[in-house]
Motif scaffolding. Structure first.
Motif, PDB file in Angstrom:
ATOM      1  N   CYS A 167      29.124 -40.579 -16.652  1.00 45.76           N
ATOM      2  CA  CYS A 167      28.234 -41.558 -16.035  1.00 45.76           C
ATOM      3  C   CYS A 167      29.082 -42.480 -15.172  1.00 45.76           C
ATOM      4  O   CYS A 167      29.951 -43.188 -15.685  1.00 45.76           O
ATOM      5  CB  CYS A 167      27.481 -42.352 -17.104  1.00 45.76           C
ATOM      6  N   ARG A 203      23.844 -45.768 -10.211  1.00 46.51           N
ATOM      7  CA  ARG A 203      24.590 -44.958 -11.166  1.00 46.51           C
ATOM      8  C   ARG A 203      24.458 -43.492 -10.809  1.00 46.51           C
ATOM      9  O   ARG A 203      23.490 -43.083 -10.170  1.00 46.51           O
ATOM     10  CB  ARG A 203      24.098 -45.199 -12.596  1.00 46.51           C
ATOM     11  N   LEU A 210      25.258 -39.381 -12.386  1.00 50.51           N
ATOM     12  CA  LEU A 210      25.642 -38.452 -13.438  1.00 50.51           C
ATOM     13  C   LEU A 210      26.327 -37.251 -12.809  1.00 50.51           C
ATOM     14  O   LEU A 210      25.875 -36.739 -11.781  1.00 50.51           O
ATOM     15  CB  LEU A 210      24.418 -37.979 -14.221  1.00 50.51           C
ATOM     16  N   SER A 260      19.389 -34.700 -15.967  1.00 53.59           N
ATOM     17  CA  SER A 260      18.455 -35.670 -15.398  1.00 53.59           C
ATOM     18  C   SER A 260      18.549 -36.983 -16.166  1.00 53.59           C
ATOM     19  O   SER A 260      18.841 -37.006 -17.365  1.00 53.59           O
ATOM     20  CB  SER A 260      17.018 -35.136 -15.464  1.00 53.59           C
ATOM     21  N   TRP A 261      18.289 -38.078 -15.431  1.00 51.39           N
ATOM     22  CA  TRP A 261      18.112 -39.371 -16.072  1.00 51.39           C
ATOM     23  C   TRP A 261      16.766 -39.406 -16.783  1.00 51.39           C
ATOM     24  O   TRP A 261      15.809 -38.747 -16.358  1.00 51.39           O
ATOM     25  CB  TRP A 261      18.155 -40.498 -15.031  1.00 51.39           C
ATOM     26  N   LEU A 276      20.889 -41.900 -10.164  1.00 42.56           N
ATOM     27  CA  LEU A 276      19.793 -42.739 -10.610  1.00 42.56           C
ATOM     28  C   LEU A 276      18.949 -43.088  -9.389  1.00 42.56           C
ATOM     29  O   LEU A 276      19.498 -43.315  -8.309  1.00 42.56           O
ATOM     30  CB  LEU A 276      20.342 -44.023 -11.252  1.00 42.56           C
ATOM     31  N   GLU A 321      17.826 -46.800 -20.830  1.00 39.55           N
ATOM     32  CA  GLU A 321      18.528 -45.894 -19.932  1.00 39.55           C
ATOM     33  C   GLU A 321      19.234 -44.802 -20.724  1.00 39.55           C
ATOM     34  O   GLU A 321      19.676 -45.006 -21.857  1.00 39.55           O
ATOM     35  CB  GLU A 321      19.537 -46.652 -19.072  1.00 39.55           C
ATOM     36  N   ASN A 368      12.000 -44.043 -16.378  1.00 41.70           N
ATOM     37  CA  ASN A 368      11.880 -45.474 -16.682  1.00 41.70           C
ATOM     38  C   ASN A 368      10.432 -45.958 -16.730  1.00 41.70           C
ATOM     39  O   ASN A 368      10.180 -47.158 -16.895  1.00 41.70           O
ATOM     40  CB  ASN A 368      12.661 -46.311 -15.663  1.00 41.70           C
ATOM     41  N   TRP A 378      20.336 -40.167 -20.433  1.00 40.61           N
ATOM     42  CA  TRP A 378      20.197 -38.912 -19.705  1.00 40.61           C
ATOM     43  C   TRP A 378      19.958 -37.766 -20.682  1.00 40.61           C
ATOM     44  O   TRP A 378      20.220 -37.860 -21.875  1.00 40.61           O
ATOM     45  CB  TRP A 378      21.425 -38.632 -18.844  1.00 40.61           C
ATOM     46  N   HIS A 423      23.517 -36.030 -10.353  1.00 37.78           N
ATOM     47  CA  HIS A 423      22.153 -36.569 -10.355  1.00 37.78           C
ATOM     48  C   HIS A 423      22.246 -38.081 -10.240  1.00 37.78           C
ATOM     49  O   HIS A 423      22.762 -38.751 -11.135  1.00 37.78           O
ATOM     50  CB  HIS A 423      21.426 -36.174 -11.635  1.00 37.78           C
TER      51      HIS A 423
END
Length: 809
Positions: A91, A79, A81, A119-120, A74, A161, A123, A163, A72
């Motif tokens: 990460c 970034r 995942l 998932s992140w 960002l 930030e 934001n 996850w 996943h």
């Protein structure tokens, strides 16, 4: 491999050069992610040292050390995942900001518990796209921020930030990245009675909560939903969960069809920030259902209304899932991709999209085991576009039972992702190949040319405002559209306020450069746009080094005062302009000044090149043409010349080096004087102004006074967009740069920007044709041009001389 009606077609295929069949494990699930910077992360099922996720800054460039079965990115693409079957989450971040070099420094672990969803955290940034206002003058009317709370905030409201992941045993784990680099991790059960979770998906609400949907894989079991709240208490991560209303798939309620759909294969929220709508898929014969969570009134018996009038006045409300639409029986679905374009899905917005004929972002993609890909409407689930991987396309309405069976397993996508404007789709098939498909913005509908241009322009503006990459839009830009798109884009840009123009100044230059690459008629402008970007970068860097002499300085920075004074004082003498500045603000360390010499040399060479090409400034096909009519860029060059002059007094070795015919000549003063005259002409009379003859005459003499440098204008580019214009699919290999034949555009550029004697040729042409006394030719005569001057037909002689010059020198 065309789609029905040309709605989807194959752009390129990238495959592995060596694929050992003995290590191929087709049962391994694949994952794919696509960031707004057009970086693609994907996993393969290759059991060898090359196993892992590849990150694609270029279609053939991979970074094979990113291991995992789920990935996943960002949204910004900086970034990544990755999660594996052992419950380990890593990460990854760019090493030294390089898109082809990644390293893992932090992560989390739920030992022995495979990850099924990842998932992140959100934001809090959400943008609304107003298609009905695409003709508005302000970007603020076309694209507006939606009030949306981050999943977790730091002091001052800054989003934190981190996850969230869901495991196969029903655990939810959250990891938070603190600014200090510390990772706070917490794990909780989704509910008291833990059960097997075969499928899960994660979405976010506007209030900052997280919604998790889970299913155990059986269509007879309910699809469960949970609200997850994350907080930080006493420097520890805390997770609170709450059960939300669940649902049963409609297809399982019919006793006659219950056994036909034994398993749920895909569970997806329609959007990452839309937890109220979900789509589900069943097999063996697939069926898709779309559900929506709504508030409904709970009927109250009259007896209770009489006892308590308050109950009768205010009807209690409950949340309930309602089915929106469902498909008929389909072939077996192998992968699903959801659009990321923020198109609202209310009935009003859908009607507006239908009236404006704006179709991107309205459909989701379904890949089938027979190798086909369908784009279906997000709510009605009606087919909008079809792509067949076989050479012979089949009718859309042909029943699946009549389609002939292939001799062996069909190549089909096991993971897919749509681009951020929904104009391209990437798929990873069961043999590890990566395929890139174009998706037509018109979805097969007949659109007026102006309307099609307006839709592309609207998406380009969206990318410019958000900072997203626009590569997928370029796939649909034909060479005949380039001129119109660049002009309209500039027109829309100039309508914005000054502050927004300053923010978007570099983005629009980069966008114009990428557009102009697509047409031979505008290819020379690419050099100017790249040079303007480089000039802005140099100007910002040099001005940022200036420091005020006193701490209690006024509001204006030294760079702002430099701009103001240079704009106010129009003297052609560089020393008189320099006197009005506070030279103590320009004092730098000697080593720093020497390190800047190459940048200062570039500025000096560029000024000399521009002035020497002024006699031929009437040709728009020459690099530098737009600079000679751009008062803003000429003003920036003039400011930098003043800065260079001051720094040269501190350290003469950092000054640009010129090769002059006279030792007593002050080259900096000469160039500044000519540059100032040209700048005044553009500032007073506008871009359409023509420089006076006296200035042109002085610039014609420059090649006899200074050696004109040859500049390499255009950076090396190995992009594919220009080579994809004929719509012929390309075949590429991972880890191997393609040896593609250069396009006509690149060949034309090479011949144009790297002709070593072109400025001198143009100068001599002017001399040979009698614009100046022929005696001045002797100062720069080469290759026998003096003897050729005796030819009675000077025009023919000049052409012959040019051919000799290009061939020999």
């Amino acid at each position: 491999r065309p789609a029905a009606g040309g709605m989807m077609d194959l752009a390129y295929v990238c495959e592995w050069e060596k694929w050992p069949k003995s290590t191929h494990c087709p049962s391994v699930p694949l994952a794919c992610a696509w960031s707004c910077r057009n970086l693609i992360a994907f996993t393969t099922d290759l059991r060898s040292d090359d196993q892992g996720a590849g990150l694609l800054p270029g279609p053939w460039t991979v970074h094979p050390s990113v291991e995992g079965l789920r990935c996943h990115l960002l949204p910004t693409g900086s970034r990544l995942l990755s999660a594996d079957a052992d419950g380990q989450i890593k990460c990854w971040s760019m090493a030294d900001h390089l898109a082809n070099s990644w390293e893992s420094s932090v992560g989390s672990l739920v030992e022995g518990d495979p990850i099924v969803a990842l998932s992140w955290l959100h934001n809090g940034v959400k943008l609304a796209l107003h298609v009905e206002k695409s003709g508005a003058s302000s970007f603020g009317e076309k694209f507006s921020r939606v009030k949306f709370s981050p999943s977790l905030t730091l002091f001052g409201g800054k989003p934190m930030e981190g996850w969230i992941a869901v495991t196969v045993s029903g655990l939810v784990t959250v990891s938070l990245l603190k600014p200090s680099g510390q990772v706070l991790t917490s794990t909780e059960s989704l509910c008291r009675l833990r059960g097997r979770v075969a499928l899960a998906d994660i979405a976010f609400t506007g209030g900052g909560n997280i919604v998790v949907a889970t299913a155990d894989g059986s269509s007879a079991s309910p699809v469960q939903f949970y609200k997850v709240c994350v907080s930080v208490v006493s420097e520890k991560c805390r997770i609170d969960t709450e059960i939300l209303p669940s649902l049963f798939m409609r297809c399982t309620t019919d006793p006659n069809r219950k056994d036909k759909f034994p398993a749920i294969t895909h569970l997806k929220f329609l959007a990452r920030d839309m937890s109220e709508q979900v789509s589900l898929l069943c097999q063996t014969s697939s069926i898709v259902e779309c559900w929506s969570l709504r508030k409904e009134g709970l009927p109250v018996n009259n007896i209770f209304q009489q006892i308590s009038p308050v109950v009768g006045d205010k009807q209690p409300m409950i949340l309930k899932w309602r089915i929106l639409s469902a498909t008929n029986d389909l072939d077996r679905v192998s992968a699903v991709a959801l659009p990321k374009l923020p198109i609202s899905l209310t009935n009003t917005d859908l009607k507006v999209a239908s009236d404006t004929q704006f179709y991107p972002g309205l459909g989701l993609a379904l890949a089938f085991h027979d190798g086909s890909v369908h784009i279906v409407h997000r709510l009605s689930l009606q087919t909008m576009a079809v792509f067949y991987s076989s050479a012979a396309p089949r009718p859309v309405d042909e029943p699946a039972i009549k389609r002939p069976r292939t001799a062996g397993p069909a190549v089909h996508f096991k993971a897919m992702q749509l681009s951020w404007t929904s104009l391209a789709l990437v798929g990873i098939d069961n043999y590890g190949k990566l395929s890139m498909l174009r998706i037509s913005p018109s979805m097969g509908h007949t659109l007026d040319v102006n309307l099609a241009l307006r839709h592309l322009l609207f998406l380009l503006e969206y990318c410019m405002v958000t900072g997203y990459d626009w590569w997928d839009i370029l796939l649909h830009v034909q060479p005949s559209m380039v001129q119109s798109l660049v002009e309209k884009l500039h027109e829309e840009y100039t309508r914005q306020n000054a502050a927004l123009q300053q923010v978007l100044s570099t983005r629009i230059l980069a966008m114009k450069a990428s557009l102009c690459r697509l047409s031979p008629c505008t290819v020379a402008r690419v050099c100017d746009y790249h040079t303007k970007l480089f000039l802005i970068a140099i100007s910002s860097t040099l001005k940022s080094l200036l420091r005020p002499h006193f701490l209690n300085t006024p509001d204006k920075s030294p760079g702002d005062r430099l701009t103001e004074i240079c704009a106010k004082i129009t003297d052609v003498d560089i020393d008189k302009v320099m006197i009005n500045l506070k030279t103590e603000e320009f004092v730098l360390d000697m080593n720093t000044l020497q390190a800047l010499q190459q940048l200062l040399q570039w500025v000096g060479d560029f000024v000399l090149y521009l002035l020497a090409s002024l006699p031929n400034q009437g040709s728009p096909l020459r690099p530098g043409h737009s600079f000679l009519r751009d008062g803003t860029s000429l003003g920036v060059l003039r400011e930098l010349m003043v800065v260079i002059r001051i720094w040269g007094l501190l350290k003469p070795s950092c000054l640009p080096v010129y090769t002059a015919t006279s030792d007593t000549q002050d080259s900096m003063s000469l160039l500044f004087r000519l540059l100032t005259k040209l700048w005044i002409c553009c500032r007073d009379e506008g871009p359409a102004s023509e420089p006076d003859e006296a200035l042109v005459d002085e610039c014609c003499l420059l090649p006899s006074q200074l050696l004109i440098p040859s500049l390499d204008w255009l950076p090396v580019s190995d992009g594919l967009v220009s080579r994809l214009q004929p719509k012929q699919p390309l075949r590429l290999h991972f880890g191997k740069a393609p040896t593609l034949p250069g396009s006509a555009t690149s060949l034309q550029l090479d011949g144009l920007i790297r002709a070593p004697g072109q400025p001198r040729i143009d100068h001599l042409r002017r001399l040979h044709l009698g614009a100046y006394p022929t005696e001045e030719c002797k100062a720069c005569a080469r290759c026998g041009c003096v003897t050729m001057l005796k030819s009675p037909n000077r025009t023919t002689a000049v052409k012959q001389w040019e051919q000799r010059w290009i061939k020999n020198c």
